[in-house]
Design a protein around this motif. Sequence first.
Motif, PDB file in Angstrom:
ATOM      1  N   UNK A   2       0.740  -1.254  -0.056  1.00  0.00           N
ATOM      2  CA  UNK A   2      -0.089   0.012   0.199  1.00  0.00           C
ATOM      3  C   UNK A   2       0.992   1.408   0.036  1.00  0.00           C
ATOM      4  N   UNK A   3       1.988   1.219   0.793  1.00  0.00           N
ATOM      5  CA  UNK A   3       2.837   2.395   0.795  1.00  0.00           C
ATOM      6  C   UNK A   3       3.407   2.708  -0.530  1.00  0.00           C
ATOM      7  N   UNK A   4       3.795   1.727  -1.011  1.00  0.00           N
ATOM      8  CA  UNK A   4       4.577   1.792  -2.409  1.00  0.00           C
ATOM      9  C   UNK A   4       3.567   2.210  -3.372  1.00  0.00           C
ATOM     10  N   UNK A   5       2.284   1.645  -3.493  1.00  0.00           N
ATOM     11  CA  UNK A   5       1.346   2.291  -4.338  1.00  0.00           C
ATOM     12  C   UNK A   5       0.929   3.820  -3.998  1.00  0.00           C
ATOM     13  N   UNK A   6       1.145   4.092  -2.892  1.00  0.00           N
ATOM     14  CA  UNK A   6       0.786   5.376  -2.464  1.00  0.00           C
ATOM     15  C   UNK A   6       2.122   6.485  -3.171  1.00  0.00           C
TER      16      UNK A   6
END
Length: 106
Positions: free
Chosen positions: A25-29
Amino acid sequence: MLELLAAAASADAPPAWIQWLPIIGMIAIFWFLIIRPQMKRQKEHQQKVAGLKKGDQVVTAGGLIGKVVKVTDDQVELELAQGVRVKAIKATIGDIIPPGGSAAND
């Protein structure tokens, strides 16, 4: 007794892929909010610089404003004032000033 404790411990542990969800999720953000827009701006800048032509008024990354006199593959010759000409690397051109307007980053 040990068998019951081992069975209870394994039943309570979440699947391994769930532990990776926050990181994914952090990578996607980061991708959608930081990396992707930056790549888009860089691509637009490269297209602007590739389209430079004689007579364009430009602002360099150093803040100099000049008129393009000559364009080569990787350099431009700018006239800063009457009789004052300098050569600049194309990549250091910050913005192109539209005719009769001011630069977008002024």
